[in-house]
Write a protein that holds these residues in place. Sequence first.
Motif, mmCIF file in Angstrom:
data_model
loop_
_atom_site.group_PDB
_atom_site.id
_atom_site.type_symbol
_atom_site.label_atom_id
_atom_site.label_comp_id
_atom_site.label_asym_id
_atom_site.label_seq_id
_atom_site.Cartn_x
_atom_site.Cartn_y
_atom_site.Cartn_z
ATOM 1 N N GLU A 152 0.839 -1.209 0.000
ATOM 2 C CA GLU A 152 0.000 0.000 0.000
ATOM 3 C C GLU A 152 0.867 1.250 0.000
ATOM 4 O OE1 GLU A 152 -3.496 1.604 -0.549
ATOM 5 O OE2 GLU A 152 -3.591 -0.469 0.195
ATOM 6 N N ALA A 195 -3.530 6.293 1.030
ATOM 7 C CA ALA A 195 -2.794 5.204 1.678
ATOM 8 C C ALA A 195 -2.982 5.230 3.189
ATOM 9 C CB ALA A 195 -1.314 5.296 1.329
ATOM 10 N N ARG A 215 -9.732 3.749 1.107
ATOM 11 C CA ARG A 215 -8.725 4.335 0.215
ATOM 12 C C ARG A 215 -9.343 5.443 -0.638
ATOM 13 N NH1 ARG A 215 -7.666 0.149 -2.661
ATOM 14 N NH2 ARG A 215 -6.030 -0.719 -1.306
#
Length: 343
Positions: A152, A195, A215
Amino acid sequence: MTAPAVTTEAAQLLKRAKELTEPELRKAVDRLAEPVRPVAAYHFGWCDEAGRPVNGDWGKGVRGALVIAAAEALGAGPEQAVAHAASVELVHNFTVVHDDLMDGDRLRRGRPATWAVFGSARAVLAGDALLAAALEVLAHRCPRLSPAAVRELADALLELVAGQGADLAFESRADVGLDECLRMAGGKTAALLAAACALGAVAAGADERRVGLLREFGRHLGLAFQLVDDLLGIWGDSARTGKPVGADIRLRKKSLPVVAALSGGTPAGARLAELYGRAGPLDDAAVSRAAALIEEAGGRRWAQEEADRQRSSALGCLAGAELVPEGAAALASLADLITRRDV
């Protein structure tokens, strides 16, 4: 809920998140080797240029607060997300150290920027060290979740670098379009906020669907954040923002209000293009004139309206994420704090 109550709630969330995250940040910086350790500590406001301890401010901690709030909104305890929050804040501060150098900004958080005190080379090294420390925190403090968390963060970093590269390239281009400027902001700013929210969901052990919704919440919120930040960069109060007002105009940056003004087809936009196209530096009078032309051409209004639209889209992402009600309210209050600053 009234605006003052939201502001108070968000301020409390930021304060608590900073209290939770700072010990992890200090440990990460303490592990750095000389000569970058004192440079990083100075940047965080923990010492002066001679290494003497001080009680400075390392920022609002918005990204770390989003990590912790997202985790709690999915039913996790804050301790599950502290390492993820620290990692995101380390990455953010890596970008800040480098951005100040690239932009030539000599002021950060009300005092000389890191590069202006220690020189360019040590500032670059300190920024690099903060990035490495961010990955170390995830790998060692969250071994079970580190593969997903590192992926991520790595994806966000690639987007961030691409956005920053586009931002620099725009300075020498006269034909920047609004859509590509929004894409640039999506990488430069929104990627890390996206993120942050996703990492909070990862820390809580959420499934991919809910990680994705968090997200997207962060991505829309990040675009709103950048729009408001661009507005503050032109019309904000440097005593409140800690950054020099008008610096982006002096650099002829194609920030979102500027590009909206330039692409609007108005006489004021044409005069702004002429002013931006002049050779030589822009003095104070030219900077003030440019700000007036951006507003006259509709750039200020468009940016504020687009910030509101992105904020609404962000809140819409929370509806399907099956969040704890108190957690959803906390994320909404942080969204208000980020997108309804005084501009």
